[in-house]
Design a protein around this motif. Sequence first.
Motif, PDB file in Angstrom:
ATOM      1  N   GLY A 118      -9.172  -5.265  -1.399  1.00 42.04           N
ATOM      2  CA  GLY A 118      -9.883  -4.526  -2.428  1.00 42.04           C
ATOM      3  C   GLY A 118     -11.082  -3.752  -1.918  1.00 42.04           C
ATOM      4  O   GLY A 118     -11.944  -3.334  -2.707  1.00 42.04           O
ATOM      5  N   LYS A 119     -11.139  -3.522  -0.607  1.00 42.52           N
ATOM      6  CA  LYS A 119     -12.283  -2.829  -0.006  1.00 42.52           C
ATOM      7  C   LYS A 119     -11.895  -1.391   0.360  1.00 42.52           C
ATOM      8  O   LYS A 119     -12.028  -0.958   1.500  1.00 42.52           O
ATOM      9  N   GLN A 120     -11.429  -0.652  -0.644  1.00 40.86           N
ATOM     10  CA  GLN A 120     -10.951   0.704  -0.374  1.00 40.86           C
ATOM     11  C   GLN A 120     -12.070   1.619   0.101  1.00 40.86           C
ATOM     12  O   GLN A 120     -11.851   2.467   0.971  1.00 40.86           O
ATOM     13  N   LYS A 121     -13.256   1.475  -0.438  1.00 39.84           N
ATOM     14  CA  LYS A 121     -14.366   2.346  -0.045  1.00 39.84           C
ATOM     15  C   LYS A 121     -14.650   2.236   1.447  1.00 39.84           C
ATOM     16  O   LYS A 121     -14.818   3.244   2.144  1.00 39.84           O
ATOM     17  N   THR A 164       0.813  -1.220   0.000  1.00 43.54           N
ATOM     18  CA  THR A 164       0.000   0.000   0.000  1.00 43.54           C
ATOM     19  C   THR A 164       0.846   1.269   0.000  1.00 43.54           C
ATOM     20  O   THR A 164       0.327   2.358  -0.226  1.00 43.54           O
ATOM     21  N   ALA A 165       2.135   1.144   0.273  1.00 43.33           N
ATOM     22  CA  ALA A 165       3.019   2.320   0.282  1.00 43.33           C
ATOM     23  C   ALA A 165       3.558   2.657  -1.100  1.00 43.33           C
ATOM     24  O   ALA A 165       4.066   3.760  -1.319  1.00 43.33           O
ATOM     25  N   LEU A 166       3.457   1.736  -2.042  1.00 42.54           N
ATOM     26  CA  LEU A 166       4.118   1.912  -3.331  1.00 42.54           C
ATOM     27  C   LEU A 166       3.594   3.117  -4.114  1.00 42.54           C
ATOM     28  O   LEU A 166       4.368   4.003  -4.499  1.00 42.54           O
ATOM     29  N   ASN A 167       2.310   3.148  -4.384  1.00 42.99           N
ATOM     30  CA  ASN A 167       1.766   4.234  -5.193  1.00 42.99           C
ATOM     31  C   ASN A 167       1.949   5.608  -4.558  1.00 42.99           C
ATOM     32  O   ASN A 167       2.364   6.560  -5.242  1.00 42.99           O
ATOM     33  N   ILE A 170      -6.088  -1.627   7.661  1.00 40.85           N
ATOM     34  CA  ILE A 170      -5.227  -1.572   6.485  1.00 40.85           C
ATOM     35  C   ILE A 170      -5.454  -2.790   5.597  1.00 40.85           C
ATOM     36  O   ILE A 170      -5.299  -2.742   4.378  1.00 40.85           O
ATOM     37  N   HIS A 171      -5.889  -3.907   6.213  1.00 40.49           N
ATOM     38  CA  HIS A 171      -6.120  -5.129   5.454  1.00 40.49           C
ATOM     39  C   HIS A 171      -7.302  -5.003   4.507  1.00 40.49           C
ATOM     40  O   HIS A 171      -7.417  -5.775   3.549  1.00 40.49           O
ATOM     41  N   LEU A 172      -8.183  -4.038   4.753  1.00 42.79           N
ATOM     42  CA  LEU A 172      -9.274  -3.804   3.812  1.00 42.79           C
ATOM     43  C   LEU A 172      -8.728  -3.387   2.452  1.00 42.79           C
ATOM     44  O   LEU A 172      -9.307  -3.716   1.413  1.00 42.79           O
TER      45      LEU A 172
END
Length: 211
Positions: free
Chosen positions: A150-153, A11-14, A144-146
């Motif tokens: 794929g549960k960004q919303k 999650t830190a990459l982008n 963070i595991h969301l």
Amino acid sequence: MKVALVHATTTALNPIEDAFRKIAPEIDLLHFMDTHLLSMLEESGSLTPEIARRFSKLISLAAESRPDCIQLTCSAFNPLTSILQPLCRVKMFRSDEAMLDKALQYERIGLISTVKETPDALIDYLQARQPNCSIESIVDPGIIHLLFQGKQKEHDERVRTMIAEMDGKVDVIVLSQYSLAHVANQVETSVPLLIAPEATAKRCFEYILQK
């Protein structure tokens, strides 16, 4: 110019790549990642010797690439920098230090986190530099595991709820992790809202220019 980035989560990459493209696109980025580190930390609840040894392997690989500096991107592992820096000739930056140095310009600091171990690492840094600073912390452990699922919303909604709860109680709000940076564009707050990636990229760039 070359910066080695050390990650414990995808999650830190982008966020950090976007920041470097904006601040210093001429810098080559080298990525070193071990996603099992976060699982180990969540299971143990602390930075164990096993975690330190595993993390040090990443740092060694990063240093062997001969970068101008090494930049961590996961706040929970920041305390290891003080242990590993004396063993490494390459300058190593904590993931959050540029952002936290900005936060120290304010009297009352609010921390928003989604990993249980993160606030302690940030609070230690803040209090070491300003022992009398006032710190409020809200953490929603594990969400963070969301993002991994794929549960960004759902993730973003819960982060926005924490920000709203903190707003008005402090002079500045700190989004403690790179994975939270994108949420800053989704809210309006009555106090400054700090994120790490751009501050981090700027500090690395300034350090390299001064070498």
